[in-house]
Design a protein around this motif. Structure first.
Motif, PDB file in Angstrom:
ATOM      1  N   LYS A  22      64.906 -23.695  35.382  1.00 53.69           N
ATOM      2  CA  LYS A  22      64.458 -22.760  36.604  1.00 53.69           C
ATOM      3  C   LYS A  22      64.095 -23.808  37.720  1.00 53.69           C
ATOM      4  O   LYS A  22      62.890 -23.764  38.242  1.00 53.69           O
ATOM      5  N   VAL A  23      64.924 -24.667  38.128  1.00 49.34           N
ATOM      6  CA  VAL A  23      64.445 -25.641  39.101  1.00 49.34           C
ATOM      7  C   VAL A  23      64.189 -25.145  40.309  1.00 49.34           C
ATOM      8  O   VAL A  23      63.345 -25.557  41.088  1.00 49.34           O
ATOM      9  N   TYR A  24      64.841 -24.204  40.932  1.00 47.22           N
ATOM     10  CA  TYR A  24      64.654 -23.687  42.492  1.00 47.22           C
ATOM     11  C   TYR A  24      63.480 -23.112  42.144  1.00 47.22           C
ATOM     12  O   TYR A  24      62.461 -23.335  43.429  1.00 47.22           O
ATOM     13  N   GLN A  25      62.871 -22.286  41.442  1.00 46.51           N
ATOM     14  CA  GLN A  25      61.751 -21.688  41.315  1.00 46.51           C
ATOM     15  C   GLN A  25      60.421 -22.539  41.105  1.00 46.51           C
ATOM     16  O   GLN A  25      59.448 -22.443  41.816  1.00 46.51           O
ATOM     17  N   ALA A  26      60.713 -23.634  40.306  1.00 46.07           N
ATOM     18  CA  ALA A  26      59.795 -24.615  40.272  1.00 46.07           C
ATOM     19  C   ALA A  26      59.516 -25.420  41.727  1.00 46.07           C
ATOM     20  O   ALA A  26      58.296 -25.731  41.933  1.00 46.07           O
ATOM     21  N   ILE A  27      60.630 -25.723  42.165  1.00 51.51           N
ATOM     22  CA  ILE A  27      60.360 -26.403  43.466  1.00 51.51           C
ATOM     23  C   ILE A  27      59.558 -25.535  44.782  1.00 51.51           C
ATOM     24  O   ILE A  27      58.777 -25.966  45.372  1.00 51.51           O
ATOM     25  N   LEU A  28      59.981 -24.356  44.561  1.00 51.14           N
ATOM     26  CA  LEU A  28      59.321 -23.179  45.525  1.00 51.14           C
ATOM     27  C   LEU A  28      57.946 -23.099  45.219  1.00 51.14           C
ATOM     28  O   LEU A  28      57.114 -23.324  46.341  1.00 51.14           O
ATOM     29  N   ARG A  29      57.402 -23.310  44.200  1.00 49.48           N
ATOM     30  CA  ARG A  29      56.058 -22.991  43.561  1.00 49.48           C
ATOM     31  C   ARG A  29      55.332 -24.401  43.871  1.00 49.48           C
ATOM     32  O   ARG A  29      54.200 -24.360  44.523  1.00 49.48           O
ATOM     33  N   GLU A  30      56.128 -25.444  43.807  1.00 47.88           N
ATOM     34  CA  GLU A  30      55.428 -26.522  44.302  1.00 47.88           C
ATOM     35  C   GLU A  30      55.296 -26.656  45.531  1.00 47.88           C
ATOM     36  O   GLU A  30      54.211 -27.174  46.332  1.00 47.88           O
ATOM     37  N   LEU A  31      56.121 -26.337  46.575  1.00 44.24           N
ATOM     38  CA  LEU A  31      55.940 -26.209  47.882  1.00 44.24           C
ATOM     39  C   LEU A  31      54.950 -25.257  48.475  1.00 44.24           C
ATOM     40  O   LEU A  31      54.418 -25.653  49.377  1.00 44.24           O
TER      41      LEU A  31
END
Length: 240
Positions: A22-31
């Motif tokens: 779930k890379v995309y979701q993890a990156i959006l959460r970080e941003l």
């Protein structure tokens, strides 16, 4: 309004292996964790981000007890970075005999104390309501609910608090100023001018960040929240 700018940034986000599918979701959460906080890297408060694009097809796995992987990406950020002598706009939420309290962009608080309110304005109580009325111009009145333009004296980055001033003649009620000030005034010229400044390096790879001013007329386009994501490459497959 000054103090708003858009930055194009190349950055690196570190993702835990458990989020590999779930890379995309993890990156959006970080941003999203950056939103409405002051960033020293960007030199401003992050209000919004969009146009998120991955730069590499596969991420770099970092050695260690918990081998995080680094994902390079590019994104556009909307930043709020008030500096001394900039002109800001906000809504008056409270008036006292010695101060005017303002909310800027719906989240940052500002205060203008008595010593920073020009002598033209006199505190009065009309119909049980506190107002600041101009001695020189009868219709120039500041009260709760009034949108005002004021000068920045300083900005507390930790608590997102602004200290402002109404000393300059081109500050006060926006409604009155827009009707009575000509384009030859400082604010008239400022409203028409777009500035660009060089960016600075960010995060681990120290890539440059391009900046430009952000007109107040376009604030609705961003809605002060993340939107409009465009993913260039999906990393989940190569990270499994």
């Amino acid at each position: 309004m000054e103090g708003l700018k858009v930055s194009d940034a190349n950055l690196v986000v570190y993702v835990h292996p458990s989020k590999g599918d779930k890379v995309y979701q993890a990156i959006l959460r970080e941003l999203s964790s950056l939103l409405f906080t002051f960033s020293e890297i960007f030199d401003g408060v992050v209000l919004s981000y969009n146009d998120v694009n991955f730069l590499d097809k596969c991420a770099k796995i970092l050695p260690g007890v918990h081998p995080y992987f680094a994902v390079k990406l590019k994104a556009k950020f909307l930043l709020f970075s008030p500096k001394p002598n900039m002109l800001l706009e906000g809504k008056v939420v409270k008036l006292t005999q010695g101060s005017i309290h303002v909310i800027v962009l719906g989240f940052a608080s500002a205060i203008i104390t008595e010593e920073d309110i020009r002598e033209e304005f006199v505190h009065k109580t009309k119909h049980g309501q506190d107002v600041y009325a101009s001695r020189s111009h009868k219709r120039h009145v500041i009260k709760v609910g009034t949108m005002i333009r004021f000068l920045v004296k300083s900005f507390d980055e930790e608590i997102l608090h602004i200290f402002g001033s109404l000393i300059p003649d081109h500050t006060g009620s926006i409604h009155w100023l827009d009707k009575n000030l000509e384009d030859t005034t400082p604010i008239g010229r400022t409203a028409k001018k777009t500035r660009e400044s060089e960016g600075e390096s960010i995060m681990i790879d120290r890539d440059s960040v391009g900046r430009e001013t952000f007109p107040m007329d376009n604030i609705e386009k961003y809605n002060l929240r993340s939107q409009g994501f465009h993913v260039g490459l999906h990393l989940s497959e190569c990270l499994k």
